[in-house]
Design an enzyme around this catalytic site. Sequence first.
Site, PDB file in Angstrom:
ATOM      1  N   SER A   1      41.028  53.369  57.275  1.00 43.75           N
ATOM      2  CA  SER A   1      42.244  52.568  57.493  1.00 43.75           C
ATOM      3  C   SER A   1      42.329  51.517  56.388  1.00 43.75           C
ATOM      4  O   SER A   1      42.190  50.323  56.645  1.00 43.75           O
ATOM      5  CB  SER A   1      42.216  51.900  58.875  1.00 43.75           C
ATOM      6  OG  SER A   1      41.045  51.118  59.038  1.00 43.75           O
TER       7      SER A   1
ATOM      8  N   SER B   1      39.595  26.620  40.651  1.00 45.29           N
ATOM      9  CA  SER B   1      39.053  26.771  39.299  1.00 45.29           C
ATOM     10  C   SER B   1      39.171  28.213  38.820  1.00 45.29           C
ATOM     11  O   SER B   1      39.292  28.472  37.620  1.00 45.29           O
ATOM     12  CB  SER B   1      37.590  26.315  39.250  1.00 45.29           C
ATOM     13  OG  SER B   1      36.772  27.103  40.101  1.00 45.29           O
TER      14      SER B   1
ATOM     15  N   ASN C   1      34.039  38.968  37.728  1.00 42.64           N
ATOM     16  CA  ASN C   1      35.494  38.868  37.750  1.00 42.64           C
ATOM     17  C   ASN C   1      36.203  39.715  36.700  1.00 42.64           C
ATOM     18  O   ASN C   1      37.325  40.179  36.925  1.00 42.64           O
ATOM     19  CB  ASN C   1      35.921  37.409  37.553  1.00 42.64           C
ATOM     20  CG  ASN C   1      35.550  36.525  38.722  1.00 42.64           C
ATOM     21  OD1 ASN C   1      35.445  36.988  39.849  1.00 42.64           O
ATOM     22  ND2 ASN C   1      35.352  35.236  38.456  1.00 42.64           N
TER      23      ASN C   1
ATOM     24  N   HIS D   1      36.180  34.206  45.734  1.00 40.79           N
ATOM     25  CA  HIS D   1      35.694  33.972  44.375  1.00 40.79           C
ATOM     26  C   HIS D   1      35.997  32.557  43.887  1.00 40.79           C
ATOM     27  O   HIS D   1      35.355  32.090  42.942  1.00 40.79           O
ATOM     28  CB  HIS D   1      36.290  35.014  43.426  1.00 40.79           C
ATOM     29  CG  HIS D   1      35.590  36.335  43.498  1.00 40.79           C
ATOM     30  ND1 HIS D   1      35.048  36.959  42.407  1.00 40.79           N
ATOM     31  CD2 HIS D   1      35.323  37.142  44.561  1.00 40.79           C
ATOM     32  CE1 HIS D   1      34.479  38.100  42.785  1.00 40.79           C
ATOM     33  NE2 HIS D   1      34.643  38.232  44.089  1.00 40.79           N
TER      34      HIS D   1
ATOM     35  N   GLU E   1      36.773  31.284  34.355  1.00 38.38           N
ATOM     36  CA  GLU E   1      35.906  32.070  35.230  1.00 38.38           C
ATOM     37  C   GLU E   1      36.363  33.525  35.307  1.00 38.38           C
ATOM     38  O   GLU E   1      35.613  34.404  35.752  1.00 38.38           O
ATOM     39  CB  GLU E   1      35.890  31.458  36.635  1.00 38.38           C
ATOM     40  CG  GLU E   1      35.233  30.087  36.690  1.00 38.38           C
ATOM     41  CD  GLU E   1      35.495  29.363  38.007  1.00 38.38           C
ATOM     42  OE1 GLU E   1      35.891  30.037  38.998  1.00 38.38           O
ATOM     43  OE2 GLU E   1      35.311  28.134  38.051  1.00 38.38           O
TER      44      GLU E   1
ATOM     45  N   ARG F   1      40.433  38.167  48.292  1.00 38.86           N
ATOM     46  CA  ARG F   1      39.232  38.076  47.466  1.00 38.86           C
ATOM     47  C   ARG F   1      39.264  36.843  46.563  1.00 38.86           C
ATOM     48  O   ARG F   1      38.220  36.251  46.257  1.00 38.86           O
ATOM     49  CB  ARG F   1      39.113  39.347  46.625  1.00 38.86           C
ATOM     50  CG  ARG F   1      37.824  39.471  45.824  1.00 38.86           C
ATOM     51  CD  ARG F   1      37.713  40.873  45.235  1.00 38.86           C
ATOM     52  NE  ARG F   1      36.495  41.041  44.449  1.00 38.86           N
ATOM     53  CZ  ARG F   1      36.478  41.386  43.168  1.00 38.86           C
ATOM     54  NH1 ARG F   1      37.612  41.597  42.513  1.00 38.86           N
ATOM     55  NH2 ARG F   1      35.342  41.534  42.535  1.00 38.86           N
TER      56      ARG F   1
END
Length: 346
Positions: free
Chosen positions: A264, A92, A110, A82, A104, A78
Site C-alpha cells: 500500500s 537548515s 541527502n 532530515h 546540507e 522525510r
Amino acid sequence: MASSKTVLAAIFTASLYFTATLAFPAHHEGAYPIGQSPKPDLSPDYYRATCPQADEIVVSVLKKAIAKEQRIAASLLRLLFHDCFVQGCDASVLLDDNDGVVSEKNAIPNKNSIRGFEVIDEIKAALEEACPHTVSCADTIALAARGSTVLSGGPYWEIPLGRKDSKTANMMLANKNLPPPNATLHRLVKFFQRQGLDKVDLVALSGSHTIGMARCVSFKQRLYNQHRDNKPDKTLEKLFYQTLASVCPRTGGDSSIRPLDFASPAKFDNTYYKLILEGRGLLNSDQVLWTGNDPEIAELVRSYAENESLFFEHYVNSIIKMGNISPLTGYNGEIRKNCRVANKNI
C-alpha cells in the site's frame, strides 16, 4: 487523495482520539525528550492572530502537489526528519550553497535523494503573500509533514509552532547524524539516542516508510553482498528477493526506485510492519527492527502490525517529540523570506 471534508473529519476525530493516555509502553508517556519540556514560545496557536489561515494555505498547495505526484507526500515528511536530526528543527536543510553556507543538500544521506524543495518554495510563497514575514520555513516544513501524512490517510497531530529559521547549515553534521539505509539496529538506536529519542520513537517513526520510495542503491547491498560475502541477506523473503533482483541488477540500475511498502505504497497505514514480519522490509534499516535481536523493538513491530491505532498513537507522540529537537525561538534565528537563502544573502 483525501478531500477537504476528509481532512476536517480527521482533525475532529484526532482531537478526541489523541487525548487518551497511551497505554503502552509506560515509559513513553511524555511527548518530549527527557529533560526537555516544550519551549514556552512554541504553541499550536502561535499563528492564530498573525496568520490563522496558515494551515489552510499549506494543505491547499499540498493537495495539488500530491495529486500531481503521490510520492511527494513521503518526500515532504522525510524533510522534517532530515531537518530535525541536524542542529535541530531549524530549516537548515533548505539552505542552498551561498556565502558562508555549505548546503546540507550535498551531504551523503541527502545528495540525489532528498527532494520536495520546490513544493516548500510554493507553500512559502503563498504564505508570504497572505502573511508577509510571519511563518518560518521551519514551521512550514512541520506543517507540510503533517499535511502530507493526513492527506495520505495517516493521523493528525497538534504541532507546537513558533520555530525560527537558522542562518547556517551544517553538512558535516548531516553526514554524522542521519542514519544510512544499511545501518545495523545497534547503530540506529545510537543515532536516535543522540537526538534524545528512544526505542519507541525509533520504531514508530520508522513507520514513515509506510509511504514513499527508495532507490536501488539504498538496498542493493542486501541483494548481492550483505556481509561482504557476495551473498544476499538471508532475512529476505525469497519471492521478495527475486522481485527486487529483477529490477535492481548487480551492475547498474542504481537510480531505479521501489516502494518502501509495496502493498500500500500511497496509504499511510501499518502495512509496513506486517511486511517486516514477513521478511519483506525493503531497507536493511527496516528489516533489522525485527531481526536485530532486540526483544523490546521486535515486540513493538509486532504490536504495530497487529494494532494500527496503537501505531498511530505512538507515531503522533514521537513526531511531536522529534519536532521539539532544539528549535530556535524568540530572538534566536530569523524568519526567512526565501527558504533557500538566509535573509542577509537576499
